[in-house]
Design a protein around this motif. Structure first.
Motif, PDB file in Angstrom:
ATOM      1  N   THR B 185     109.465  35.455  93.584  1.00 16.73           N
ATOM      2  CA  THR B 185     110.786  35.983  93.203  1.00 16.73           C
ATOM      3  C   THR B 185     111.391  35.215  92.014  1.00 16.73           C
ATOM      4  OG1 THR B 185     111.941  34.524  94.747  1.00 16.73           O
ATOM      5  CG2 THR B 185     111.317  36.687  95.585  1.00 16.73           C
ATOM      6  N   ASP B 189     114.605  39.617  87.920  1.00 16.26           N
ATOM      7  CA  ASP B 189     114.509  40.614  88.987  1.00 16.26           C
ATOM      8  C   ASP B 189     114.024  41.937  88.395  1.00 16.26           C
ATOM      9  OD1 ASP B 189     114.816  42.072  91.301  1.00 16.26           O
ATOM     10  OD2 ASP B 189     116.936  42.482  90.935  1.00 16.26           O
ATOM     11  N   VAL B 191     114.414  44.955  89.342  1.00 21.45           N
ATOM     12  CA  VAL B 191     115.328  46.102  89.410  1.00 21.45           C
ATOM     13  C   VAL B 191     116.595  45.866  88.584  1.00 21.45           C
ATOM     14  CG1 VAL B 191     116.688  47.585  90.953  1.00 21.45           C
ATOM     15  CG2 VAL B 191     114.454  46.742  91.688  1.00 21.45           C
ATOM     16  N   THR B 192     117.267  44.735  88.830  1.00 24.75           N
ATOM     17  CA  THR B 192     118.558  44.508  88.181  1.00 24.75           C
ATOM     18  C   THR B 192     118.453  43.728  86.874  1.00 24.75           C
ATOM     19  OG1 THR B 192     118.891  42.449  89.393  1.00 24.75           O
ATOM     20  CG2 THR B 192     119.700  44.458  90.439  1.00 24.75           C
ATOM     21  N   GLN B 194     118.404  40.585  86.644  1.00 19.75           N
ATOM     22  CA  GLN B 194     119.105  39.294  86.772  1.00 19.75           C
ATOM     23  C   GLN B 194     118.085  38.162  86.915  1.00 19.75           C
ATOM     24  OE1 GLN B 194     121.564  40.944  90.143  1.00 19.75           O
ATOM     25  NE2 GLN B 194     122.981  39.394  89.395  1.00 19.75           N
ATOM     26  N   PRO B 195     118.356  37.001  86.300  1.00 19.60           N
ATOM     27  CA  PRO B 195     117.457  35.855  86.534  1.00 19.60           C
ATOM     28  C   PRO B 195     117.654  35.299  87.938  1.00 19.60           C
ATOM     29  CG  PRO B 195     119.177  35.287  84.949  1.00 19.60           C
ATOM     30  CD  PRO B 195     119.423  36.701  85.358  1.00 19.60           C
ATOM     31  N   ARG B 196     116.527  35.091  88.635  1.00 19.74           N
ATOM     32  CA  ARG B 196     116.612  34.589  90.015  1.00 19.74           C
ATOM     33  C   ARG B 196     115.899  33.249  90.121  1.00 19.74           C
ATOM     34  NH1 ARG B 196     114.791  39.414  93.907  1.00 19.74           N
ATOM     35  NH2 ARG B 196     112.838  39.212  92.775  1.00 19.74           N
ATOM     36  N   LEU B 197     116.501  32.321  90.809  1.00 23.20           N
ATOM     37  CA  LEU B 197     115.949  30.978  91.058  1.00 23.20           C
ATOM     38  C   LEU B 197     115.476  30.300  89.766  1.00 23.20           C
ATOM     39  CD1 LEU B 197     113.819  31.750  94.269  1.00 23.20           C
ATOM     40  CD2 LEU B 197     116.068  30.709  94.210  1.00 23.20           C
ATOM     41  N   THR B 198     116.157  30.564  88.669  1.00 22.24           N
ATOM     42  CA  THR B 198     115.747  29.951  87.398  1.00 22.24           C
ATOM     43  C   THR B 198     116.631  28.752  87.055  1.00 22.24           C
ATOM     44  OG1 THR B 198     117.152  31.457  86.161  1.00 22.24           O
ATOM     45  CG2 THR B 198     114.864  32.116  86.440  1.00 22.24           C
ATOM     46  N   PHE B 199     117.847  28.728  87.561  1.00 20.93           N
ATOM     47  CA  PHE B 199     118.795  27.626  87.374  1.00 20.93           C
ATOM     48  C   PHE B 199     118.979  27.288  85.892  1.00 20.93           C
ATOM     49  CE2 PHE B 199     116.531  27.246  91.390  1.00 20.93           C
ATOM     50  CZ  PHE B 199     117.581  27.511  92.248  1.00 20.93           C
TER      51      PHE B 199
END
Lengths: 157, 510
Positions: B185, B189, B191-192, B194-199
């Motif tokens: 993950t 993302d 679908v959206t 959005q950056p996830r768990l990238t900090f």
């Protein structure tokens, strides 16, 4: 072994908490404008990881101290430690001075220091490997490997 | 009958691809590399296939996948040599071979032990490949009806088999699965956007790639485990030569024990199909059953030929079995099959029933190559076992730096990204620690490959159900599969209950 088990479980707990925090930032609802929100799956996986790591840590804490250790003996610790250290050193060198110098120095140091090879091998191995990777990757696969900072100044590698 | 005729027609198309000059060259090359990988104790089949992924993009994708699969088959054969001659398993699935293969070699029959193991492998693979040909199309046609809820249920079944059928701690298996899924993950993302768990890190935006993670976990991790023992230094000198008499005796012994071969092969295949298992448990189950039903179980462990035939035919057949769910359902049956699945993504294919039906040449070329790779491996092993055994005599101090450099380069070459080099190192150390603490790495590798698909299917299913997970239980196939998955997930919790019941019954019985 017990300490190592607890430390690793704690690491996973820490990672799980970090995941939960980011999931909450992203939104965890199953019903969003485009379906579930971006943090939905991360949230539930983070919860699962936290729970499992918690159980493992609990088991580790309950376990009585035994004579079983993480390393079989001192030599095994030194063997694995040195190989890990030199591998990390190789990765760092690859980033700082480029692939070819890194391969050359790493093989030279390894075969001399850890491998206790004969002088001929100590010289031949780095040369053969550096040339092989140059032709294999740069010429054969056409994959440019990281070069040294001096490459732009005309240094060959 | 019509399905069978179509399968045979497709197989002929596949043979057309596999028997092309380029196909034969790359299958042979894959077999040789696989044999080397199988012989080397520090480099397993999974890391070997992952490492050589970049090489496969040099050729058309149908040849590339045959090449990668041939490495796997070669690795399955390669472990035989080191187990029998040096009692060192080049691969985990060769451990069961040591029990009887090594004593037999020490007694002065290394040629017979090797030839019996090679011929067992050959028949195990041929029968496994025939079952694949017969079963693949009907499974794929049935799976075409599956929607996102059914596919998600199948993914859950894949993960649950690791928990329910795995040997180690269920908590650790679940933790590894969750961790592997979480790794997939990281990044943008799908679908959206959005950056996830990238900090805020640009490096993390690209996410964790399957190849450097696998190469680190299975490759560098294994190198560190071996560094503790410096395996290369304590080898006994047992000659690997085989003569005509050994070939004849090997074949004859196989014929005399044909029921053991058939039992091992059939059992191995079905164990291999299950995602949580693979060749290693298949070899132990094959050995255990042969011993249990033997008229003279005491001879096992002393160097009996049955103790070689049963585990080897089961392991080899399980390797083939792991391909069946991969090509028909998009579920890898083993960590090495997971790497093959990563290659399919790399070629721009989405593994599953649709790929099976639409990419006839690609899929059936792979199935046809099973037969060819098997024959090539057998010939090379029979002719070149001494040369392969000689690889083991290369000093540790030379072999280790070569493998480490190859692992790091293999990790880098997928995306030409320095971050991947560090992934190899970090996951190498993590893989070593996890191995020492008995964390299973196979579910982690499979979760890494299936992660994106699992999330996509779950999200689509939830969209279909307007946010309600009840949709997963409203459709008959997904409900049935999910119930089985839940039972498998719950199996470890039930084990102590069953053990108590058994313990309570025992005194009454006595």
């Amino acid at each position: 072994m017990r300490t190592a088990e607890i430390v690793i479980a704690l690491t996973f707990i820490g990672l799980g908490i970090v995941c939960l925090m980011d999931a909450l930032r992203l939104g965890i609802s199953a019903v969003g404008t485009n379906g579930p929100q971006a943090g939905f799956i991360i949230f539930w996986l983070g919860i699962l990881q936290l729970l499992m790591a918690g159980v493992i840590m609990f088991q580790g804490l309950r376990r009585k101290k035994t004579e079983e250790t993480f390393f079989i003996n001192r030599e095994s610790m030194i063997g694995a430690g040195y190989v890990a250290l030199t591998s990390g050193f190789f990765c760092l060198m690859m980033q700082l001075v480029g692939t070819y110098i890194a391969i050359f120095v790493y093989c030279l140091v390894f075969s001399w220091w850890l491998g206790k090879c004969r002088w001929f091998t100590i010289i031949a191995l780095p040369v053969i490997l550096t040339v092989a990777f140059y032709y294999g990757f740069e010429q054969g696969l056409m994959i440019p490997l990281p070069k040294s900072p001096w490459y732009v100044l005309g240094f060959p590698v | 009958m019509e399905v069978l005729a179509e399968s045979i027609r497709n197989l002929m198309v596949g043979f057309g691809v596999a028997l092309s000059p380029l196909g034969i060259v790359f299958v042979t090359l894959g077999c040789i590399l696989g044999l080397v990988v199988g012989v080397l104790p520090g480099l397993g089949g999974t890391a070997g296939v992952a490492l050589l992924l970049p090489l496969s993009i040099l050729v058309p994708r149908e040849i590339g996948i045959m090449f990668l699969a041939a490495i796997y088959w070669g690795a399955l054969y390669g472990g035989v040599i080191t187990s029998i001659l040096f009692a060192i398993p080049g691969e985990p699935w060769s451990v069961a071979l040591i029990f009887d293969g090594y004593p037999m070699a020490k007694k002065g029959n290394p040629g017979l032990a090797l030839s019996a193991a090679f011929f067992s492998s050959f028949f195990g693979m041929v029968i496994g490949a025939i079952i694949t040909v017969l079963a693949a199309l009907p499974i794929a046609l049935f799976a075409l009806r599956f929607g996102p809820p059914e596919m998600f249920a199948i993914m859950m079944l894949a993960f649950s088999t690791f928990v329910g059928l795995g040997r180690g701690s269920a908590w650790k298996t679940l933790l590894c699965t969750a961790f592997g899924l979480l790794l997939t993950t990281v990044g943008l993302d799908i679908v959206t956007g959005q950056p996830r768990l990238t900090f805020g890190s640009i490096m993390f935006l690209s996410g964790f790639h399957f190849v450097p993670v696998t190469v680190g976990l299975f490759g560098l991790g294994e190198i560190l485990v071996n560094a503790e023992e410096r395996i290369g230094l304590k080898l006994e000198k047992i000659a690997a030569r085989m003569g005509k008499k050994d070939f004849k005796d090997g074949l004859l012994s196989l014929w005399q024990r044909k029921w053991i071969t058939i039992m091992g092969t059939t059992l191995g295949f079905f164990i291999g199909v299950l995602p949580g298992t693979g060749a290693t448990p298949a070899s132990f189950v094959g050995y255990g059953l042969a011993k249990q039903y033997s008229s003279d179980p005491d001879k096992y462990g002393e160097g009996t030929i049955e103790g070689i035939i049963a585990p080897q035919s089961a392991a080899q057949s399980a390797g083939i079995g792991s391909i069946l769910p991969l090509v028909t359902l998009g579920i890898p049956g083993s960590p090495t099959a997971a790497v093959l699945m990563a290659a399919l993504f790399m070629y721009g294919l989405w593994p599953g029933p649709r790929m099976f039906i639409e990419e006839t040449e690609f899929v059936w070329g792979l199935i046809a190559s099973l037969f060819i790779a098997n024959a090539v491996c057998l010939i090379i092993c029979l002719a070149g076992a001494p040369a392969l055994a000689a690889i083991m005599r290369v000093p540790w101090g030379i072999l280790t730096p070569i493998i480490v450099v190859a692992l790091v380069m293999g990790g880098y070459a997928m995306r030409n990204f320095m971050f991947d080099v560090w992934q190899v190192f970090v996951f190498g150390v993590l893989g070593y620690v996890m191995k020492k603490l008995k964390y299973p790495l196979a579910p982690l590798a499979v979760a890494l490959v299936l992660g994106a698909m699992t999330e996509r299917d779950l999200r689509q299913a939830l969209i279909m159900g307007r946010g309600s997970p009840a949709i997963l239980f409203e459709r008959p196939i997904s409900a049935t599969v999910l119930v089985i998955a839940v039972l498998l997930f719950a199996a470890p919790l039930m084990k102590p209950v069953f053990a108590k019941i058994r313990a309570a019954r025992q005194p009454k019985a006595s």
